[in-house]
Scaffold this motif. Structure first.
Motif, PDB file in Angstrom:
ATOM      1  N   THR A 140       0.830  -1.205   0.000  1.00  0.00           N
ATOM      2  CA  THR A 140       0.000   0.000   0.000  1.00  0.00           C
ATOM      3  C   THR A 140       0.862   1.251   0.000  1.00  0.00           C
ATOM      4  OG1 THR A 140      -1.686  -1.215   1.214  1.00  0.00           O
ATOM      5  CG2 THR A 140      -1.866   1.173   1.218  1.00  0.00           C
ATOM      6  N   LEU A 141       1.955   1.225   0.746  1.00  0.00           N
ATOM      7  CA  LEU A 141       2.888   2.352   0.769  1.00  0.00           C
ATOM      8  C   LEU A 141       3.498   2.586  -0.614  1.00  0.00           C
ATOM      9  CD1 LEU A 141       4.616   4.369   2.553  1.00  0.00           C
ATOM     10  CD2 LEU A 141       6.306   2.538   2.596  1.00  0.00           C
ATOM     11  N   LEU A 142       3.905   1.516  -1.288  1.00  0.00           N
ATOM     12  CA  LEU A 142       4.477   1.665  -2.629  1.00  0.00           C
ATOM     13  C   LEU A 142       3.455   2.208  -3.625  1.00  0.00           C
ATOM     14  CD1 LEU A 142       6.717  -1.504  -2.914  1.00  0.00           C
ATOM     15  CD2 LEU A 142       7.470   0.867  -2.933  1.00  0.00           C
ATOM     16  N   PHE A 143       2.204   1.732  -3.534  1.00  0.00           N
ATOM     17  CA  PHE A 143       1.157   2.246  -4.417  1.00  0.00           C
ATOM     18  C   PHE A 143       0.894   3.729  -4.147  1.00  0.00           C
ATOM     19  CE2 PHE A 143      -0.836  -2.194  -4.994  1.00  0.00           C
ATOM     20  CZ  PHE A 143      -0.019  -2.432  -6.083  1.00  0.00           C
ATOM     21  N   ALA A 144       0.902   4.120  -2.876  1.00  0.00           N
ATOM     22  CA  ALA A 144       0.658   5.527  -2.537  1.00  0.00           C
ATOM     23  C   ALA A 144       1.796   6.422  -3.019  1.00  0.00           C
ATOM     24  CB  ALA A 144       0.478   5.667  -1.029  1.00  0.00           C
ATOM     25  N   VAL A 145       3.023   5.963  -2.853  1.00  0.00           N
ATOM     26  CA  VAL A 145       4.168   6.752  -3.331  1.00  0.00           C
ATOM     27  C   VAL A 145       4.159   6.817  -4.862  1.00  0.00           C
ATOM     28  CG1 VAL A 145       6.693   6.826  -3.441  1.00  0.00           C
ATOM     29  CG2 VAL A 145       5.565   6.326  -1.295  1.00  0.00           C
ATOM     30  N   GLY A 146       3.789   5.715  -5.524  1.00  0.00           N
ATOM     31  CA  GLY A 146       3.682   5.724  -6.984  1.00  0.00           C
ATOM     32  C   GLY A 146       2.601   6.672  -7.469  1.00  0.00           C
ATOM     33  N   ALA A 147       1.468   6.714  -6.778  1.00  0.00           N
ATOM     34  CA  ALA A 147       0.389   7.632  -7.157  1.00  0.00           C
ATOM     35  C   ALA A 147       0.793   9.085  -6.931  1.00  0.00           C
ATOM     36  CB  ALA A 147      -0.869   7.307  -6.373  1.00  0.00           C
TER      37      ALA A 147
END
Length: 113
Positions: free
Chosen positions: A54-61
């Protein structure tokens, strides 16, 4: 002779690369690793992999949102590449998440398993 022409390969003094994509990607991944280590003490071990994904998806977004704000095409492409690679890493790590981990995340804590 086109083979002996090394001008596109060898950079001259005035052609330094102003886009620091590799250093930026390494910095973003370093921040993600530090945040994951910080999450380790806050989140149970079973929920660590979903939290990191979830952290990686949020940073990617967030990176993709910054790319939309960028006006120059060269930097915009670099930011979109960084966002895509962070999302790809998140997808690859999400393969490691077992379905039982997700059920334990959303199950009521007072009920027996």
């Amino acid at each position: 002779m086109a083979i002996a022409d090394r001008s596109p390969i060898v950079r001259t003094k005035g052609q330094e690369n102003t886009a620091r994509g590799k250093e930026l990607m390494a910095g973003i991944l370093l921040v993600a690793v530090i945040a994951a280590l910080g999450l380790r003490s806050l989140v149970p071990v079973d929920a660590l992999a979903p939290a990191i994904v979830t952290l990686l998806f949020a940073v990617g977004a967030t990176t993709a949102g910054f790319a939309l704000l960028c006006r120059r095409d060269r930097f915009r492409t670099m930011w979109f590449d960084l966002a895509g690679s962070l999302t790809f890493i998140g997808v690859v790590l999400s393969v490691l998440i077992e379905p039982d981990q997700m059920t334990r995340l959303f199950a009521l804590s007072g009920q027996p398993e």
